[in-house]
Design a protein around this motif. Sequence first.
Motif, mmCIF file in Angstrom:
data_model
loop_
_atom_site.group_PDB
_atom_site.id
_atom_site.type_symbol
_atom_site.label_atom_id
_atom_site.label_comp_id
_atom_site.label_asym_id
_atom_site.label_seq_id
_atom_site.Cartn_x
_atom_site.Cartn_y
_atom_site.Cartn_z
ATOM 1 N N PRO A 614 -2.580 7.617 -25.682
ATOM 2 C CA PRO A 614 -2.462 6.569 -24.655
ATOM 3 C C PRO A 614 -2.160 7.168 -23.290
ATOM 4 C CG PRO A 614 -0.469 6.649 -25.969
ATOM 5 C CD PRO A 614 -1.419 7.646 -26.582
ATOM 6 N N ASN A 615 -2.382 6.377 -22.244
ATOM 7 C CA ASN A 615 -2.152 6.858 -20.880
ATOM 8 C C ASN A 615 -1.612 5.747 -20.001
ATOM 9 O OD1 ASN A 615 -3.016 9.728 -20.160
ATOM 10 N ND2 ASN A 615 -4.698 9.065 -21.504
ATOM 11 N N ASP A 616 -0.889 6.171 -18.974
ATOM 12 C CA ASP A 616 -0.366 5.242 -17.971
ATOM 13 C C ASP A 616 -1.316 5.206 -16.774
ATOM 14 O OD1 ASP A 616 1.758 5.243 -19.686
ATOM 15 O OD2 ASP A 616 3.109 6.366 -18.363
ATOM 16 N N VAL A 617 -1.453 4.037 -16.202
ATOM 17 C CA VAL A 617 -2.247 3.881 -14.979
ATOM 18 C C VAL A 617 -1.509 2.913 -14.060
ATOM 19 C CG1 VAL A 617 -4.376 2.959 -13.988
ATOM 20 C CG2 VAL A 617 -4.478 4.367 -16.037
ATOM 21 N N HIS A 618 -1.406 3.303 -12.808
ATOM 22 C CA HIS A 618 -0.819 2.394 -11.823
ATOM 23 C C HIS A 618 -1.726 2.352 -10.590
ATOM 24 C CE1 HIS A 618 2.104 0.254 -9.361
ATOM 25 N NE2 HIS A 618 1.818 1.113 -8.393
ATOM 26 N N LEU A 619 -2.037 1.127 -10.165
ATOM 27 C CA LEU A 619 -2.846 0.927 -8.957
ATOM 28 C C LEU A 619 -2.173 -0.130 -8.094
ATOM 29 C CD1 LEU A 619 -6.371 0.712 -10.620
ATOM 30 C CD2 LEU A 619 -5.711 2.458 -8.961
ATOM 31 N N ASP A 620 -2.158 0.115 -6.800
ATOM 32 C CA ASP A 620 -1.678 -0.905 -5.869
ATOM 33 C C ASP A 620 -2.418 -0.712 -4.550
ATOM 34 O OD1 ASP A 620 -0.347 1.098 -4.266
ATOM 35 O OD2 ASP A 620 1.317 1.047 -5.685
ATOM 36 N N GLN A 621 -2.044 -1.449 -3.551
ATOM 37 C CA GLN A 621 -2.728 -1.311 -2.264
ATOM 38 C C GLN A 621 -1.808 -0.765 -1.183
ATOM 39 O OE1 GLN A 621 -4.550 -5.391 -2.536
ATOM 40 N NE2 GLN A 621 -6.355 -4.292 -1.818
ATOM 41 N N HIS A 622 -0.797 -0.014 -1.669
ATOM 42 C CA HIS A 622 0.162 0.553 -0.732
ATOM 43 C C HIS A 622 0.204 2.075 -0.815
ATOM 44 C CE1 HIS A 622 1.431 -3.595 -0.420
ATOM 45 N NE2 HIS A 622 1.633 -3.625 -1.724
ATOM 46 N N SER A 623 0.316 2.587 -2.033
ATOM 47 C CA SER A 623 0.464 4.039 -2.160
ATOM 48 C C SER A 623 -0.521 4.655 -3.149
ATOM 49 C CB SER A 623 1.893 4.367 -2.622
ATOM 50 O OG SER A 623 2.158 3.762 -3.879
ATOM 51 N N ALA A 701 -17.501 -5.658 -3.198
ATOM 52 C CA ALA A 701 -16.100 -5.506 -3.602
ATOM 53 C C ALA A 701 -15.163 -6.020 -2.512
ATOM 54 C CB ALA A 701 -15.799 -4.046 -3.915
ATOM 55 N N THR A 702 -14.060 -6.631 -2.932
ATOM 56 C CA THR A 702 -13.034 -7.123 -2.014
ATOM 57 C C THR A 702 -11.712 -6.438 -2.337
ATOM 58 O OG1 THR A 702 -12.189 -8.941 -3.379
ATOM 59 C CG2 THR A 702 -14.209 -9.352 -2.113
ATOM 60 N N GLU A 703 -10.691 -6.754 -1.547
ATOM 61 C CA GLU A 703 -9.382 -6.156 -1.799
ATOM 62 C C GLU A 703 -8.782 -6.627 -3.127
ATOM 63 O OE1 GLU A 703 -8.682 -9.737 0.917
ATOM 64 O OE2 GLU A 703 -10.107 -8.060 0.753
ATOM 65 N N ASN A 736 -12.415 -3.112 4.834
ATOM 66 C CA ASN A 736 -11.761 -4.277 5.448
ATOM 67 C C ASN A 736 -10.314 -3.997 5.840
ATOM 68 O OD1 ASN A 736 -14.121 -5.818 5.040
ATOM 69 N ND2 ASN A 736 -13.457 -6.388 2.979
ATOM 70 N N GLY A 737 -9.986 -2.743 6.026
ATOM 71 C CA GLY A 737 -8.632 -2.382 6.432
ATOM 72 C C GLY A 737 -7.622 -2.455 5.309
ATOM 73 N N LYS A 738 -8.047 -2.917 4.122
ATOM 74 C CA LYS A 738 -7.111 -3.062 3.001
ATOM 75 C C LYS A 738 -7.475 -2.172 1.827
ATOM 76 C CE LYS A 738 -5.919 -7.861 4.084
ATOM 77 N NZ LYS A 738 -5.863 -9.254 3.567
ATOM 78 N N GLY A 739 -8.740 -1.848 1.716
ATOM 79 C CA GLY A 739 -9.184 -0.997 0.621
ATOM 80 C C GLY A 739 -9.375 -1.764 -0.678
ATOM 81 N N VAL A 740 -9.838 -1.049 -1.684
ATOM 82 C CA VAL A 740 -10.132 -1.634 -2.998
ATOM 83 C C VAL A 740 -9.506 -0.753 -4.070
ATOM 84 C CG1 VAL A 740 -11.952 -2.401 -4.562
ATOM 85 C CG2 VAL A 740 -12.353 -2.428 -2.089
ATOM 86 N N LYS A 741 -8.844 -1.371 -5.040
ATOM 87 C CA LYS A 741 -8.252 -0.600 -6.142
ATOM 88 C C LYS A 741 -9.369 0.080 -6.923
ATOM 89 C CE LYS A 741 -5.900 -4.211 -7.638
ATOM 90 N NZ LYS A 741 -5.850 -5.115 -6.470
ATOM 91 N N ARG A 760 -3.238 6.372 0.746
ATOM 92 C CA ARG A 760 -3.382 5.538 -0.454
ATOM 93 C C ARG A 760 -4.278 6.199 -1.508
ATOM 94 N NH1 ARG A 760 -4.330 1.658 3.523
ATOM 95 N NH2 ARG A 760 -6.469 1.271 2.799
ATOM 96 N N VAL A 761 -4.683 7.429 -1.264
ATOM 97 C CA VAL A 761 -5.461 8.191 -2.242
ATOM 98 C C VAL A 761 -4.530 9.154 -2.969
ATOM 99 C CG1 VAL A 761 -7.330 9.849 -2.583
ATOM 100 C CG2 VAL A 761 -7.575 8.026 -0.883
#
Length: 888
Positions: A614-623, A701-703, A736-741, A760-761
């Motif tokens: 198994p693996n962990d994954v975390h995505l957000d629009q900040h970091s 794609a959107t944010e 759009n200045g917000k990016g996409v996960k 954010r990369v």
Amino acid sequence: MTKPAKVTPMLRQYMEIKEQYEDTILFFRMGDFYEMFFEDAVTASRVLGITLTSRSSKSDENKIPMCGVPFHAVSGYLTKMVKAGFRVAICEQVEDPREAKGVVKREVVRVVTPGLVTEEQLLDDKTNRYLAAVSVPRISKKNKEFGISLLDITTGEFLVTERVEIGEVIDELTRMSPSEILLEIGKPEEKNIIAESLEQFLPDVCLTYRPSHTFQLDTARETLLDHFQTVNLAGFGCEDMPYGISAAGALLDYILETQKTDISHVERLVPIDLANVLLIDDSSRRNLEIAQTIVGGKREGSLLHTLDYTCTPMGARLLRRRLLFPLRDVDSINARLMTVEQLFRDASLRENLRDTLSRVYDLERLNSRVVLGRANARDLTAVKYSFAQLPEIKNMLKMFEEGLLKEISDEIDDLSDLRQLIDYGIREDAVVSLREGNIIKEGFNEELDELIAVLRDGKQMILSHEAKERERTGIAKLKIGFNKVFGYYLEVSKGQLANVPDYFIRKQTLVNAERYITPELKEFENKVMGAQDKRLELEYKLFSEIRDKVAEKSAAIIHAAAQIARLDVFTSLAEVARRNRYVSPLVNEGDEITIIEGRHPVIEKSLPPGKFVPNDVHLDQHSEEVLIITGPNMAGKSTILRQTALIVLMAQMGSFVPAEEAEIGVVDRIFTRVGAMDDLRKGQSTFMVEMNETANILNNATEKSLVILDEIGRGTSTFDGLSIAWAVAEDLVEKNGKGVKTLFATHYHELTELSLTHKRVKNYNIAVREWNDAIIFLHKLMKGGTNRSYGIQVASLAGVPSKVVDRAGEILRNIEKGELNPQGEPRIASDGKRYSDDMKKAEEQPSQLSLFGGYEDPVREKINSLQLENLTPLEALNLLFELKNMNK
């Protein structure tokens, strides 16, 4: 069809009917057979593998090709014809041949097409069989909307929607996978556009062209209003869908024309509302193998197959629809999750419900056959058994005072009146054919009981009548006989003729006896001889009356079936969660996706227990918005990408997920660019397919979307591919200045440098361990990038011959030392000699070739060549000016 010189009345009738159904194979009822003539006979004999004969005598030069199939086995032959791509018109005798004057009257009672089949051999219990219609607008700068309608005649589900672009039309049709699509005649340009697209994306679908007037809005609306008996379509929520109404009306017109029977089970027109749906385009559905595998298009090996623990066909079809239409509304998702939670926690209730549900037959399709007049006695018995489970289900759910389970319980009508009617009237051992009798129970109808008694006790009644006449006449050896000429008769030997009474009527003289009839014997004969025919006719009439009464409750049956399907899906999801250790996800409106110890739901089932990493994954629009994942092939990059998308999809359809913990901020769309293969049918190369899918992602794609990218740019040259991959990653993080996960797996290790310029990369890699020139895959996602692909080691693991692997290693070392350029060609030194180990120092450690370095920098060369101690201040200023110009 070539007409013979001499035509019999029957053949004339055949040809007149055939002219009305030229695009079909005409099954023409002749007694106990369906017969085909002329070209139809030639085609049918080939497809069905039956003997081709001729109707004319051997001496006739104009022989008429003919073949036939038994009427009682017609379903199997229909199945073969439809699977081979043919439409079949069923022409029946519509009057009793005994009462006909001249040729028996015949009519086509039904046309069987790929989208309009009810034969069980052609139906998949777990999948809907849709007929679709597409209305194509005139080319206009203002409006290009398309109307789409779909109907499953086996369940009564009738859908309608509108789309703006052809791509959206194709996406909707590939999602629903219709067996037949109706298109309009009379609009050549638009028709060709849509037809070409359909032939590319749905090559096996049957395309049927219909008259233009059936698609006209006024005509289509009137067709719908007549069927639903309403003054408008506002009650269905589709009054503002003119193109959708055009498609739906044309579709309904086609069904009425071909089925020629009541279709009252088609009760409502339901708009497909995508506003609250997590959208997944066709390529992403295929890449994720949601409903079928990429290779072979099989159900087994898909997510659907893994999750399907349903007990009823209705539940299986609903589960498939929910996978294809996941939700976006958080409240609706959590209501579903709460229901699964209730059934997950109460194992006893879940097991009892599943046991009861397993005794429920396919009520949706049974109801359809009832309404269409095609249900037999066994179908009604299956309906009865299904109804018998409804009170028990309601009783088990009565403990719930709120929520979806209470709603399901309240919505189920136990239909006890119909169950009692069927139980009282239909024999459980009834045969399939409705014309062979033995389908109605004794005690249901007094007249039928008398006929049954006559047939059962006929021999005893003959003996009783014989004994009575012996006693009455005193003729001890009088006996009753039967032949086909006279029917029943009384036979008296020559020696007893003097005792024959006056009411005996002589019919035949034999050498040693005379045969007589009496009015009473003829009355008995009429009663016995006609009893069988009367019984068969009466049983069919009584059965039809029972079937019609069941059909009158079609709405209640459909509604009960829908609730059973909902309950079945919930119990299935609870069962799969228990068996596979799934957990309830936390679903909210946030922008984070956090998965702890996530697993791929399909792959883990193919491995021994505990072997999946198994693996962990975390995505957000900040970091951590765009994760660049590097690592060798076979290490598990694609698995992590796919399992993340599948976990999000499962959560938003209302399912538990394979993880220890999961928090899912709802997404509006899932996009994938996974894998690469040429699509020769569409004339597209690997790279073109890749770029088409990438373009779709970047444009739509959107944010709130989730994007899965695997090896962008590998379908072209290294430098082009890297450039494209870099630009795509930058666009996604800046969109759009917000990016996409985004999860972005790549072999271009240079992409890890994006993290230096975009906060954010983040870089991740799939861990491996080296051991004696070999590698061990750990399949674990770790923070940080990697600069090695281990391609040669992977080649060895894949079984590439050792001499090839060794040579590849040698070539790689030569390239790394500088002896070979990246194209594998020897480098040449300035003196014209080949580079060698003595001419260039080898690298201490092998590394990935840099695609951003390795070129001659003129500014560096200039600076390195300077003798600073000899420069005057003026020369230094001039040199600085020169260097500035060189760097432009």
